[in-house]
Motif scaffolding. Structure first.
Motif, PDB file in Angstrom:
ATOM      1  N   SER A 265       0.833  -1.211   0.000  1.00 56.26           N
ATOM      2  CA  SER A 265       0.000   0.000   0.000  1.00 56.26           C
ATOM      3  C   SER A 265       0.861   1.250   0.000  1.00 56.26           C
ATOM      4  CB  SER A 265      -0.935  -0.002   1.208  1.00 56.26           C
ATOM      5  OG  SER A 265      -1.839  -1.086   1.150  1.00 56.26           O
ATOM      6  N   LYS A 268       2.406   1.702  -3.456  1.00 54.47           N
ATOM      7  CA  LYS A 268       1.402   2.215  -4.398  1.00 54.47           C
ATOM      8  C   LYS A 268       1.113   3.681  -4.144  1.00 54.47           C
ATOM      9  CE  LYS A 268      -3.091   1.025  -6.385  1.00 54.47           C
ATOM     10  NZ  LYS A 268      -4.207   0.036  -6.359  1.00 54.47           N
ATOM     11  N   SER A 269       1.110   4.082  -2.853  1.00 51.27           N
ATOM     12  CA  SER A 269       0.821   5.476  -2.526  1.00 51.27           C
ATOM     13  C   SER A 269       1.894   6.421  -3.052  1.00 51.27           C
ATOM     14  CB  SER A 269       0.683   5.647  -1.019  1.00 51.27           C
ATOM     15  OG  SER A 269       1.940   5.580  -0.355  1.00 51.27           O
ATOM     16  N   THR A 272       0.501   7.005  -6.593  1.00 55.76           N
ATOM     17  CA  THR A 272      -0.787   7.715  -6.681  1.00 55.76           C
ATOM     18  C   THR A 272      -0.710   9.133  -6.131  1.00 55.76           C
ATOM     19  OG1 THR A 272      -1.462   6.737  -4.554  1.00 55.76           O
ATOM     20  CG2 THR A 272      -2.112   5.567  -6.554  1.00 55.76           C
ATOM     21  N   GLU A 278       4.128   7.997 -12.586  1.00 58.01           N
ATOM     22  CA  GLU A 278       3.535   6.726 -12.996  1.00 58.01           C
ATOM     23  C   GLU A 278       4.497   5.916 -13.863  1.00 58.01           C
ATOM     24  OE1 GLU A 278      -0.590   5.081 -15.090  1.00 58.01           O
ATOM     25  OE2 GLU A 278      -0.336   7.209 -14.622  1.00 58.01           O
ATOM     26  N   LEU A 281       6.508   2.506 -13.177  1.00 56.36           N
ATOM     27  CA  LEU A 281       5.991   1.171 -13.467  1.00 56.36           C
ATOM     28  C   LEU A 281       6.661   0.544 -14.683  1.00 56.36           C
ATOM     29  CD1 LEU A 281       2.226   1.947 -12.812  1.00 56.36           C
ATOM     30  CD2 LEU A 281       3.656   0.377 -11.479  1.00 56.36           C
ATOM     31  N   HIS A 438       3.377  -6.083  -9.647  1.00 56.43           N
ATOM     32  CA  HIS A 438       3.237  -5.068 -10.690  1.00 56.43           C
ATOM     33  C   HIS A 438       1.768  -4.808 -11.005  1.00 56.43           C
ATOM     34  CE1 HIS A 438       3.366  -3.376 -14.826  1.00 56.43           C
ATOM     35  NE2 HIS A 438       4.407  -2.738 -14.337  1.00 56.43           N
ATOM     36  N   LEU A 441       0.359  -2.681  -8.145  1.00 50.74           N
ATOM     37  CA  LEU A 441       0.817  -1.293  -8.208  1.00 50.74           C
ATOM     38  C   LEU A 441       0.187  -0.555  -9.390  1.00 50.74           C
ATOM     39  CD1 LEU A 441       4.643  -1.697  -7.408  1.00 50.74           C
ATOM     40  CD2 LEU A 441       2.792  -1.033  -5.845  1.00 50.74           C
ATOM     41  N   SER A 442      -0.116  -1.281 -10.444  1.00 47.65           N
ATOM     42  CA  SER A 442      -0.726  -0.669 -11.629  1.00 47.65           C
ATOM     43  C   SER A 442      -2.219  -0.435 -11.450  1.00 47.65           C
ATOM     44  CB  SER A 442      -0.504  -1.567 -12.856  1.00 47.65           C
ATOM     45  OG  SER A 442       0.866  -1.798 -13.079  1.00 47.65           O
ATOM     46  N   GLY A 443      -2.794  -1.020 -10.402  1.00 49.19           N
ATOM     47  CA  GLY A 443      -4.211  -0.833 -10.141  1.00 49.19           C
ATOM     48  C   GLY A 443      -5.104  -1.805 -10.868  1.00 49.19           C
ATOM     49  N   TYR A 447      -5.678  -5.849  -3.481  1.00 49.76           N
ATOM     50  CA  TYR A 447      -4.742  -6.557  -2.603  1.00 49.76           C
ATOM     51  C   TYR A 447      -5.240  -7.972  -2.322  1.00 49.76           C
ATOM     52  CZ  TYR A 447      -2.233  -8.213   1.420  1.00 49.76           C
ATOM     53  OH  TYR A 447      -1.490  -9.001   2.269  1.00 49.76           O
TER      54      TYR A 447
END
Length: 518
Positions: A265, A268-269, A272, A278, A281, A438, A441-443, A447
């Motif tokens: 998390s 990823k934050s 974001t 971005e 990635l 990956h 993290l890419s959405g 989770y």
């Protein structure tokens, strides 16, 4: 399953011990014949398989030429280059080991391959040339990572640990105008997050320090689907005080645990929130390093060789004094953890092909190439960081362009040596996690989806490994026991060589039992 393993193991042990006793009683007084696989012929050279572009590096070629012209050795070294990606190198080596290829003697191996190669018996143990006393002359982390099941299988060649790069000029300015509380790099995740957002939001700072491209990013790291991503993930995980995604006995995965969720998390934050663009990635160590060298980042995670690259970048030097405006430390950690800040262990080691026809000559060359003198040449001529501890306080190096490596020693010595689990199937598990992390993290996955898929696939790998262990035990016993009549007939002629094989097989048998915890 373990009940079945124990029952089968006891049967195997009974047969194997009977076979060993019978053979040793049969041939104790027999003198063995000295066999030569090439009919007594001695080779004038050994073959060294080296990854590319390392094999073409002038510093490496200089060392090979120096050895081949050395009057104290009666053989030379021929270099064979491996091309492609890290996975390509691994696949090529595994293919040749499985074919019992004896055309090469020495191999350069990524530090993460050693447990795999040791378990599969692709490499010869090196306890004779690296006893505990000799191991003390090397950095501790690569030595520990080269040991599997109580034996050392590789000699540390050149070293690497992940580093956290930071712009000293930007931090000094930010502290001077009160944006951050101290002129130092962030030591915690919270400081990294909060300080970076504050600095990027200050237009005056951005205008003053943005590159000629008009860009200034916060934190650049590697999040493309590859081993670099695993290194970043495990450094963040180490910052929580946890150094593996496996249970303590390495029998199941823990990817549905709160610390893993917290780490992912936070990673990823970073994206974001805009702290990291971005585009991370898609970055690996080389592409992310280019962003840093262009002067386009406040913070950056990469390997030590980017330190020397940074010295060569005008974007990272003071225009007036030509002094560097950057420094390095270890990655920030979670607030409240008592764990040391972590660096993922990298670097390359030297391994001896089990099927080599010239193991003694190969060991001579390994010892020579990893000596202090040759590692010093490798550093001064090519910037490859030594694995020998003494060179970090060497006077010649201290007065050279590489004097900065003295600052690396505390990082290298305190880095957790095994943030990547030393499991023979780590490479397979890494491939799973690279893709799954990956995607998170890419959405593209949640989770919960990440944890469910990753745990399932890695647990399958671990269960298959247990079956592979049992299969190796059964195969070892079957082969040796079925050879008993033949050995009884030929032992008069080749008694001692046969005993050596038996003893080696028994050692392998005991090793497999230990790994199965039977």
């Amino acid at each position: 399953m373990f009940r079945e393993l124990k029952t089968s193991s006891r049967c195997i042990q009974s047969y194997f011990l009977f076979f060993l006793f019978f053979t040793l009683v049969l041939v104790p007084a027999v003198r063995g014949l000295s066999l030569n696989s090439r009919g007594g012929a001695e080779s004038s050279s050994i073959s060294f398989v080296v990854i590319e572009p390392l094999g073409s590096h002038p510093a490496f070629q200089q060392l090979i030429t120096q050895f081949n012209q050395h009057p104290d050795f009666d053989f030379t070294v021929e270099v064979e280059l491996l091309e492609g990606s890290n996975k390509d190198w691994y696949d090529q080596l595994v293919h040749r080991f499985l074919a019992q290829d004896s055309s090469f003697d020495l191999v350069s191996t990524d530090i993460i391959w050693i447990p795999d190669f040791a378990f599969e018996e692709f490499l010869t143990p090196l306890d004779d040339i690296l006893p505990p006393k000799e191991q003390n002359y090397f950095l501790t982390p690569p030595i520990e990572a080269s040991i599997y099941d109580g034996h050392i299988y590789a000699v540390p060649w050149f070293h690497a640990s992940g580093l956290f790069f930071y712009r000293t000029d930007i931090l000094e300015y930010a502290a001077s105008i009160g944006l951050i509380p101290a002129n130092r790099p962030p030591s915690t995740w919270d400081e990294l997050y909060d300080w970076t957002l504050i600095m990027l939001a200050n237009q005056t700072l951005v205008d003053q320090f943005k590159s000629s491209d008009g860009v200034l990013e916060g934190f650049i790291w590697q999040a493309s689907s590859g081993e670099d991503l695993m290194c970043n993930f495990l450094e963040f995980l180490g910052g929580t005080g946890i150094f593996s995604f496996l249970s303590e006995e390495q029998s199941f995965a823990l990817l549905d645990s709160p610390p893993i969720q917290e780490v992912l998390s936070f990673m990823k934050s970073l994206i974001t929130s805009g702290i990291s663009p971005e585009e991370v990635l898609t970055y690996w160590s080389g592409s992310s390093g280019d962003i840093w060298l262009a002067g386009n980042a406040i913070f950056h995670r990469n390997w030590p060789y980017y330190y020397s690259f940074s010295y060569d970048s005008p974007n990272l030097l003071n225009l007036t004094t030509s002094e560097p405006v950057f420094a390095v430390t270890t990655m920030p950690h979670k607030v409240g953890t008592s764990s040391p800040r972590t660096s993922t262990l990298g670097g390359w080691q030297l391994g001896l092909n089990r099927y080599s026809l010239y193991p003694e000559k190969t060991k001579q060359f390994m010892t020579w190439l990893t000596s202090s003198d040759q590692q010093k040449v490798f550093l001064l001529s090519g910037g490859f960081l030594p694995s020998r501890l003494s060179l970090y306080s060497d006077l010649d190096i201290a007065s050279s362009d590489y004097a900065y490596i003295q600052d690396f020693l505390p990082i290298f010595q305190t880095a957790i040596s095994r943030p990547r689990p030393t499991h023979p199937r780590y490479s397979e598990m890494s491939v799973v996690l690279q893709s799954q992390i990956h995607q998170f993290l890419s959405g593209t996955t949640s989770y919960e989806q990440f944890a469910l898929t990753s745990n399932g696939e890695i647990d399958l790998i671990l269960k298959q490994f247990e079956l592979d262990l049992l299969a190796k035990l059964e195969e070892l016993s079957r082969k040796t026991f079925h050879l008993l009549p033949l050995i009884a007939l030929i032992s008069v002629g080749v008694g001692l060589p046969v005993i050596r094989v038996i003893v080696q097989n028994f050692r392998t048998y005991r090793s497999l039992r230990r790994q199965l915890k039977l």
